[in-house]
Scaffold this motif. Structure first.
Motif, PDB file in Angstrom:
ATOM      1  N   LEU A 177       5.517   4.933 -20.607  1.00 33.71           N
ATOM      2  CA  LEU A 177       6.615   4.090 -20.137  1.00 33.71           C
ATOM      3  C   LEU A 177       6.641   2.731 -20.825  1.00 33.71           C
ATOM      4  N   GLY A 178       5.609   2.451 -21.614  1.00 33.01           N
ATOM      5  CA  GLY A 178       5.505   1.135 -22.235  1.00 33.01           C
ATOM      6  C   GLY A 178       4.859   0.110 -21.330  1.00 33.01           C
ATOM      7  N   ILE A 179       4.354   0.555 -20.196  1.00 32.84           N
ATOM      8  CA  ILE A 179       3.637  -0.323 -19.268  1.00 32.84           C
ATOM      9  C   ILE A 179       2.244  -0.591 -19.818  1.00 32.84           C
ATOM     10  N   LYS A 180       1.792  -1.838 -19.720  1.00 33.14           N
ATOM     11  CA  LYS A 180       0.431  -2.155 -20.148  1.00 33.14           C
ATOM     12  C   LYS A 180      -0.536  -1.427 -19.228  1.00 33.14           C
ATOM     13  N   THR A 181      -1.362  -0.559 -19.800  1.00 35.85           N
ATOM     14  CA  THR A 181      -2.159   0.372 -19.003  1.00 35.85           C
ATOM     15  C   THR A 181      -3.647   0.198 -19.272  1.00 35.85           C
ATOM     16  N   PHE A 182      -4.410   0.268 -18.177  1.00 29.35           N
ATOM     17  CA  PHE A 182      -5.864   0.137 -18.237  1.00 29.35           C
ATOM     18  C   PHE A 182      -6.499   1.336 -17.543  1.00 29.35           C
ATOM     19  N   ILE A 183      -7.695   1.713 -17.998  1.00 31.76           N
ATOM     20  CA  ILE A 183      -8.439   2.770 -17.321  1.00 31.76           C
ATOM     21  C   ILE A 183      -9.739   2.193 -16.786  1.00 31.76           C
ATOM     22  N   ALA A 184      -9.990   2.421 -15.490  1.00 33.15           N
ATOM     23  CA  ALA A 184     -11.227   1.971 -14.854  1.00 33.15           C
ATOM     24  C   ALA A 184     -12.339   2.940 -15.229  1.00 33.15           C
TER      25      ALA A 184
ATOM     26  N   ASP B  60      -8.335   5.391 -12.684  1.00 30.38           N
ATOM     27  CA  ASP B  60      -9.506   6.009 -13.305  1.00 30.38           C
ATOM     28  C   ASP B  60      -9.194   7.363 -13.937  1.00 30.38           C
ATOM     29  N   SER B  61      -8.002   7.895 -13.660  1.00 34.31           N
ATOM     30  CA  SER B  61      -7.632   9.231 -14.132  1.00 34.31           C
ATOM     31  C   SER B  61      -7.087   9.197 -15.554  1.00 34.31           C
ATOM     32  N   ILE B  62      -7.714   9.945 -16.446  1.00 33.86           N
ATOM     33  CA  ILE B  62      -7.246  10.020 -17.831  1.00 33.86           C
ATOM     34  C   ILE B  62      -5.821  10.567 -17.881  1.00 33.86           C
ATOM     35  N   LYS B  63      -5.554  11.602 -17.124  1.00 32.88           N
ATOM     36  CA  LYS B  63      -4.220  12.208 -17.102  1.00 32.88           C
ATOM     37  C   LYS B  63      -3.172  11.195 -16.642  1.00 32.88           C
ATOM     38  N   THR B  64      -3.505  10.433 -15.614  1.00 31.18           N
ATOM     39  CA  THR B  64      -2.543   9.491 -15.058  1.00 31.18           C
ATOM     40  C   THR B  64      -2.262   8.331 -15.998  1.00 31.18           C
TER      41      THR B  64
ATOM     42  N   LEU C   4       0.858  -1.182   0.000  1.00 30.45           N
ATOM     43  CA  LEU C   4       0.000   0.000   0.000  1.00 30.45           C
ATOM     44  C   LEU C   4       0.895   1.234   0.000  1.00 30.45           C
ATOM     45  N   ASN C   5       0.825   2.010  -1.079  1.00 27.71           N
ATOM     46  CA  ASN C   5       1.654   3.201  -1.231  1.00 27.71           C
ATOM     47  C   ASN C   5       0.759   4.433  -1.268  1.00 27.71           C
ATOM     48  N   LEU C   6       0.941   5.308  -0.280  1.00 29.70           N
ATOM     49  CA  LEU C   6       0.096   6.486  -0.105  1.00 29.70           C
ATOM     50  C   LEU C   6       0.826   7.758  -0.520  1.00 29.70           C
ATOM     51  N   ASP C   7       0.033   8.808  -0.771  1.00 29.93           N
ATOM     52  CA  ASP C   7       0.575  10.132  -1.072  1.00 29.93           C
ATOM     53  C   ASP C   7       1.472  10.097  -2.309  1.00 29.93           C
ATOM     54  N   ILE C   8       1.056   9.348  -3.312  1.00 27.96           N
ATOM     55  CA  ILE C   8       1.820   9.235  -4.556  1.00 27.96           C
ATOM     56  C   ILE C   8       1.148  10.134  -5.608  1.00 27.96           C
ATOM     57  N   HIS C   9       1.739  11.268  -5.867  1.00 27.84           N
ATOM     58  CA  HIS C   9       1.149  12.215  -6.817  1.00 27.84           C
ATOM     59  C   HIS C   9       1.736  12.078  -8.217  1.00 27.84           C
ATOM     60  N   ASP C  10       2.944  11.544  -8.326  1.00 27.06           N
ATOM     61  CA  ASP C  10       3.543  11.275  -9.633  1.00 27.06           C
ATOM     62  C   ASP C  10       3.576   9.760  -9.822  1.00 27.06           C
ATOM     63  N   LYS C  11       2.482   9.228 -10.317  1.00 28.06           N
ATOM     64  CA  LYS C  11       2.382   7.776 -10.432  1.00 28.06           C
ATOM     65  C   LYS C  11       3.237   7.238 -11.576  1.00 28.06           C
ATOM     66  N   LYS C  12       3.483   8.051 -12.579  1.00 30.37           N
ATOM     67  CA  LYS C  12       4.369   7.636 -13.661  1.00 30.37           C
ATOM     68  C   LYS C  12       5.766   7.355 -13.112  1.00 30.37           C
ATOM     69  N   ALA C  13       6.286   8.279 -12.334  1.00 31.09           N
ATOM     70  CA  ALA C  13       7.613   8.096 -11.743  1.00 31.09           C
ATOM     71  C   ALA C  13       7.630   6.897 -10.807  1.00 31.09           C
ATOM     72  N   PHE C  14       6.566   6.729 -10.030  1.00 33.57           N
ATOM     73  CA  PHE C  14       6.490   5.598  -9.101  1.00 33.57           C
ATOM     74  C   PHE C  14       6.532   4.277  -9.867  1.00 33.57           C
ATOM     75  N   CYS C  15       5.733   4.187 -10.925  1.00 29.19           N
ATOM     76  CA  CYS C  15       5.683   2.949 -11.707  1.00 29.19           C
ATOM     77  C   CYS C  15       7.045   2.607 -12.291  1.00 29.19           C
ATOM     78  N   LYS C  16       7.738   3.627 -12.748  1.00 33.64           N
ATOM     79  CA  LYS C  16       9.069   3.402 -13.321  1.00 33.64           C
ATOM     80  C   LYS C  16      10.051   2.935 -12.251  1.00 33.64           C
ATOM     81  N   GLU C  17      10.039   3.599 -11.110  1.00 28.24           N
ATOM     82  CA  GLU C  17      10.995   3.296 -10.042  1.00 28.24           C
ATOM     83  C   GLU C  17      10.728   1.959  -9.374  1.00 28.24           C
ATOM     84  N   HIS C  18       9.475   1.505  -9.403  1.00 28.89           N
ATOM     85  CA  HIS C  18       9.110   0.283  -8.688  1.00 28.89           C
ATOM     86  C   HIS C  18       8.760  -0.874  -9.620  1.00 28.89           C
ATOM     87  N   ASN C  19       9.175  -0.760 -10.862  1.00 23.38           N
ATOM     88  CA  ASN C  19       9.061  -1.870 -11.818  1.00 23.38           C
ATOM     89  C   ASN C  19       7.649  -2.425 -11.950  1.00 23.38           C
TER      90      ASN C  19
END
Length: 202
Positions: free
Chosen positions: A162-169, A151-155, A129-144
């Motif tokens: 990053l080439g990560i398989k991405t889904f929108i709720a 649900d966020s279009i921007k996110t 559980l990772n809280l207070d993450i406002h830059d999720k792109k950077a988090f995803c990259k750093e944490h593999n």
């Protein structure tokens, strides 16, 4: 079931695995009646300044007044527990990535307490559980992170770069979104099938 390819699955919480917006809208209606009873401008949005034309101060006051009450009423989307259990049984890691933070949750340590109590209440399985993450792109990259849903279009638009398989709720406020590189998810059973297809195609 033996899994050759396990994945680190990054998931948002609010309006991704639970119905947050609909509960907040209920409280927005209550707050509006208590503070001037303005005309409803827009319902299908997650930007609360658009609902009744509130300015930033009014949105802030609304959240300070009712956010914690709303969090107590939020319920998981259908089949969340069952799908996440199956994914973990197959060896995948469930990594929650949320902007929830102590400031909006009422004080130091409250975001963690409130969120873990909610997850435990509904027996929702997870690994991190990772809280207070406002830059999720950077988090995803750093944490593999291998797979990501929010649900966020921007996110999701940022994470897909990053080439990560991405889904929108999908929710009432993002139903018009389309992107050839992002898969729209309408329920958790569909999400499970998409993950299964990814695994089989590796």
């Amino acid at each position: 079931m033996e899994v050759i390819n396990t994945m680190r699955i990054g998931l948002d919480i609010d309006d991704t695995i639970c119905y947050t917006n609909r509960v907040l809208m209920k409280y927005a209606d209550i707050y509006n009646k208590e503070h001037g009873n303005r005309k409803l401008l827009k319902r299908d949005t997650n930007n609360f300044s658009e609902v009744y034309g509130w300015d930033d101060d009014e949105v802030y006051t609304f959240f300070r007044t009712y956010y914690l009450d709303a969090l107590k009423e939020i319920e998981p989307k259908e089949d969340v527990k069952e799908v996440l259990e199956k994914l973990r049984e197959e060896g995948h890691k469930i990594i929650f990535i949320t902007v929830r933070n102590d400031t909006e949750c009422g004080g130091e340590g409250e975001a963690h307490r409130i969120t873990t109590e909610w997850l435990n209440k509904y027996e929702i399985p997870y690994d991190e559980l990772n809280l207070d993450i406002h830059d999720k792109k950077a988090f995803c990259k750093e944490h593999n992170i291998d797979v990501f849903m929010d649900d966020s279009i921007k996110t999701v638009s940022a994470v897909k770069e990053l080439g990560i398989k991405t889904f929108i709720a999908m929710n009432n406020f993002n139903l018009d979104f389309k992107d050839d590189k992002i898969i729209n998810i309408y329920n958790m059973d569909q999400f499970f099938q998409e993950i299964t297809n990814l695994d089989n195609n590796k």
